[in-house]
Design a protein around this motif. Sequence first.
Motif, PDB file in Angstrom:
ATOM      1  N   PHE A  31      47.789 -27.778  80.915  1.00 61.32           N
ATOM      2  CA  PHE A  31      47.175 -27.377  79.644  1.00 61.32           C
ATOM      3  C   PHE A  31      48.200 -26.806  78.669  1.00 61.32           C
ATOM      4  O   PHE A  31      47.972 -26.804  77.454  1.00 61.32           O
ATOM      5  CB  PHE A  31      46.067 -26.349  79.881  1.00 61.32           C
ATOM      6  CG  PHE A  31      44.736 -26.954  80.257  1.00 61.32           C
ATOM      7  CD1 PHE A  31      44.620 -28.304  80.575  1.00 61.32           C
ATOM      8  CD2 PHE A  31      43.588 -26.173  80.294  1.00 61.32           C
ATOM      9  CE1 PHE A  31      43.396 -28.867  80.924  1.00 61.32           C
ATOM     10  CE2 PHE A  31      42.361 -26.723  80.627  1.00 61.32           C
ATOM     11  CZ  PHE A  31      42.258 -28.066  80.947  1.00 61.32           C
ATOM     12  N   TYR A  32      49.305 -26.310  79.210  1.00 62.51           N
ATOM     13  CA  TYR A  32      50.338 -25.714  78.363  1.00 62.51           C
ATOM     14  C   TYR A  32      51.520 -26.659  78.160  1.00 62.51           C
ATOM     15  O   TYR A  32      52.548 -26.273  77.605  1.00 62.51           O
ATOM     16  CB  TYR A  32      50.823 -24.398  78.983  1.00 62.51           C
ATOM     17  CG  TYR A  32      49.713 -23.402  79.229  1.00 62.51           C
ATOM     18  CD1 TYR A  32      48.986 -22.859  78.170  1.00 62.51           C
ATOM     19  CD2 TYR A  32      49.376 -23.012  80.529  1.00 62.51           C
ATOM     20  CE1 TYR A  32      47.969 -21.950  78.395  1.00 62.51           C
ATOM     21  CE2 TYR A  32      48.357 -22.105  80.762  1.00 62.51           C
ATOM     22  CZ  TYR A  32      47.653 -21.573  79.697  1.00 62.51           C
ATOM     23  OH  TYR A  32      46.634 -20.681  79.929  1.00 62.51           O
ATOM     24  N   MET A  41      43.073 -30.642  77.149  1.00 66.24           N
ATOM     25  CA  MET A  41      42.029 -29.623  77.007  1.00 66.24           C
ATOM     26  C   MET A  41      40.802 -30.191  76.292  1.00 66.24           C
ATOM     27  O   MET A  41      39.659 -29.903  76.666  1.00 66.24           O
ATOM     28  CB  MET A  41      42.571 -28.405  76.246  1.00 66.24           C
ATOM     29  CG  MET A  41      43.419 -27.485  77.099  1.00 66.24           C
ATOM     30  SD  MET A  41      43.867 -25.958  76.235  1.00 66.24           S
ATOM     31  CE  MET A  41      45.359 -26.474  75.383  1.00 66.24           C
ATOM     32  N   LYS A  42      41.027 -30.984  75.282  1.00 65.05           N
ATOM     33  CA  LYS A  42      39.922 -31.599  74.545  1.00 65.05           C
ATOM     34  C   LYS A  42      39.071 -32.473  75.470  1.00 65.05           C
ATOM     35  O   LYS A  42      37.846 -32.351  75.511  1.00 65.05           O
ATOM     36  CB  LYS A  42      40.466 -32.431  73.389  1.00 65.05           C
ATOM     37  CG  LYS A  42      39.418 -33.223  72.639  1.00 65.05           C
ATOM     38  CD  LYS A  42      40.051 -34.097  71.559  1.00 65.05           C
ATOM     39  CE  LYS A  42      39.020 -34.993  70.892  1.00 65.05           C
ATOM     40  NZ  LYS A  42      39.637 -35.863  69.850  1.00 65.05           N
ATOM     41  N   ILE A  71      40.806 -24.646  72.333  1.00 66.83           N
ATOM     42  CA  ILE A  71      42.244 -24.866  72.526  1.00 66.83           C
ATOM     43  C   ILE A  71      43.035 -23.651  72.040  1.00 66.83           C
ATOM     44  O   ILE A  71      43.961 -23.184  72.721  1.00 66.83           O
ATOM     45  CB  ILE A  71      42.691 -26.145  71.796  1.00 66.83           C
ATOM     46  CG1 ILE A  71      42.087 -27.380  72.486  1.00 66.83           C
ATOM     47  CG2 ILE A  71      44.216 -26.253  71.762  1.00 66.83           C
ATOM     48  CD1 ILE A  71      42.282 -28.672  71.709  1.00 66.83           C
ATOM     49  N   THR A 107      36.259 -28.270  69.942  1.00 69.00           N
ATOM     50  CA  THR A 107      37.463 -28.155  70.765  1.00 69.00           C
ATOM     51  C   THR A 107      38.545 -27.279  70.141  1.00 69.00           C
ATOM     52  O   THR A 107      39.360 -26.701  70.856  1.00 69.00           O
ATOM     53  CB  THR A 107      38.048 -29.551  71.052  1.00 69.00           C
ATOM     54  OG1 THR A 107      38.337 -30.208  69.809  1.00 69.00           O
ATOM     55  CG2 THR A 107      37.046 -30.399  71.829  1.00 69.00           C
ATOM     56  N   LYS A 108      38.561 -27.173  68.818  1.00 68.53           N
ATOM     57  CA  LYS A 108      39.656 -26.463  68.148  1.00 68.53           C
ATOM     58  C   LYS A 108      39.732 -24.996  68.575  1.00 68.53           C
ATOM     59  O   LYS A 108      40.795 -24.485  68.929  1.00 68.53           O
ATOM     60  CB  LYS A 108      39.491 -26.564  66.630  1.00 68.53           C
ATOM     61  CG  LYS A 108      40.649 -25.949  65.847  1.00 68.53           C
ATOM     62  CD  LYS A 108      40.424 -26.043  64.338  1.00 68.53           C
ATOM     63  CE  LYS A 108      40.400 -27.487  63.884  1.00 68.53           C
ATOM     64  NZ  LYS A 108      40.289 -27.579  62.400  1.00 68.53           N
ATOM     65  N   GLY A 161      49.069 -31.010  76.266  1.00 65.50           N
ATOM     66  CA  GLY A 161      48.059 -30.027  76.635  1.00 65.50           C
ATOM     67  C   GLY A 161      46.810 -30.048  75.770  1.00 65.50           C
ATOM     68  O   GLY A 161      45.696 -29.948  76.273  1.00 65.50           O
ATOM     69  N   GLU A 162      46.990 -30.202  74.476  1.00 57.97           N
ATOM     70  CA  GLU A 162      45.828 -30.161  73.583  1.00 57.97           C
ATOM     71  C   GLU A 162      44.877 -31.315  73.855  1.00 57.97           C
ATOM     72  O   GLU A 162      43.657 -31.139  73.871  1.00 57.97           O
ATOM     73  CB  GLU A 162      46.282 -30.163  72.121  1.00 57.97           C
ATOM     74  CG  GLU A 162      46.975 -28.873  71.708  1.00 57.97           C
ATOM     75  CD  GLU A 162      47.158 -28.769  70.206  1.00 57.97           C
ATOM     76  OE1 GLU A 162      46.582 -29.604  69.472  1.00 57.97           O
ATOM     77  OE2 GLU A 162      47.862 -27.846  69.754  1.00 57.97           O
ATOM     78  N   GLU A 163      45.414 -32.495  74.063  1.00 58.65           N
ATOM     79  CA  GLU A 163      44.573 -33.651  74.360  1.00 58.65           C
ATOM     80  C   GLU A 163      43.883 -33.488  75.705  1.00 58.65           C
ATOM     81  O   GLU A 163      42.695 -33.840  75.859  1.00 58.65           O
ATOM     82  CB  GLU A 163      45.410 -34.928  74.345  1.00 58.65           C
ATOM     83  CG  GLU A 163      44.611 -36.220  74.455  1.00 58.65           C
ATOM     84  CD  GLU A 163      43.721 -36.482  73.249  1.00 58.65           C
ATOM     85  OE1 GLU A 163      42.755 -37.264  73.396  1.00 58.65           O
ATOM     86  OE2 GLU A 163      43.974 -35.903  72.180  1.00 58.65           O
ATOM     87  N   VAL A 179      42.710 -20.793  74.682  1.00 64.75           N
ATOM     88  CA  VAL A 179      43.527 -21.000  75.883  1.00 64.75           C
ATOM     89  C   VAL A 179      45.007 -20.761  75.562  1.00 64.75           C
ATOM     90  O   VAL A 179      45.719 -20.086  76.318  1.00 64.75           O
ATOM     91  CB  VAL A 179      43.311 -22.412  76.454  1.00 64.75           C
ATOM     92  CG1 VAL A 179      44.260 -22.658  77.633  1.00 64.75           C
ATOM     93  CG2 VAL A 179      41.865 -22.607  76.897  1.00 64.75           C
ATOM     94  N   GLN A 180      45.455 -21.290  74.437  1.00 64.57           N
ATOM     95  CA  GLN A 180      46.854 -21.108  74.054  1.00 64.57           C
ATOM     96  C   GLN A 180      47.147 -19.651  73.695  1.00 64.57           C
ATOM     97  O   GLN A 180      48.184 -19.110  74.076  1.00 64.57           O
ATOM     98  CB  GLN A 180      47.184 -22.013  72.872  1.00 64.57           C
ATOM     99  CG  GLN A 180      47.178 -23.495  73.198  1.00 64.57           C
ATOM    100  CD  GLN A 180      47.385 -24.370  71.983  1.00 64.57           C
ATOM    101  OE1 GLN A 180      47.091 -23.967  70.853  1.00 64.57           O
ATOM    102  NE2 GLN A 180      47.880 -25.587  72.201  1.00 64.57           N
TER     103      GLN A 180
END
Length: 253
Positions: free
Chosen positions: A215-216, A224-225, A160, A156-157, A220-222, A163-164
């Motif tokens: 997602f932003y 997206m994961k 993420i 996932t790292k 968002g990180e959670e 996307v960012q």
Amino acid sequence: VSTQSTWGNPAVWALEKSGRLRIRLYGDRLPTRAEGAIIISNHYDEVDWVTTLLFAYKHHQLTNIKMFLKEFVLLVPFIGYGLYLLGWVFVRRNWFEDQKRIASCFKVLKELKRPIWLWINVEGTRHSAAKLQEAQAFSRERGLEWMPKNVLVPRTKGFIATVQGLQGNVTAIYDVTMRYDNDTPIPFNALQMVGGSVCTTVHVYVKRHPIPPEFYGKNGEELMKNWLLKTFERKDHLIEHFKNVGTFDGFRS
């Protein structure tokens, strides 16, 4: 005319027209007008990047396709140097070593005045029996709701960060699933495919997802994961369907 289309179009056209590699598409029809997109795919074998080129060619996006590849591909005669000229990024598969190179790539991509397709293999390595056992052990250790059978647990790292890092330049994520004829192990490598000693059909299922503004956001990180894990769970079921019937037709998620 860009270097990418000057080098890529004749090569991919010849590969397809010779009958050495054919592609059959399923799922969503992608927009006819180019849009910036991140493409996530299962990593089946070393020949996947050849399929990537054919997939982009079929959608008139060969000029815009980019991909992260292992450094060893640079050593492939003609192909490695050609992909380097196209602006593809060669990595060592170590996040701490690669992140500066990737950040620099994102900076360049964001400066381009055209939509880009960035293809990433979020599994991190190609599928094998040993890697699948490791993925299943990881799933048990982390208490994941899903036990993988046909794919690996996605990393996932990097997803993420992608996307960012491309916020504002991409509007969709294309979930791509690939399988080869009769779902048999691939008894050849990329050089044999390009060299004309083998012939196969690759089956490609596409699901388009607009990137949600959440997602932003703060969580968002959670989000997206969890989204990526659920997406690969669905991909696992899709591949199981293909193994049972030899086609992606008729799949219901």
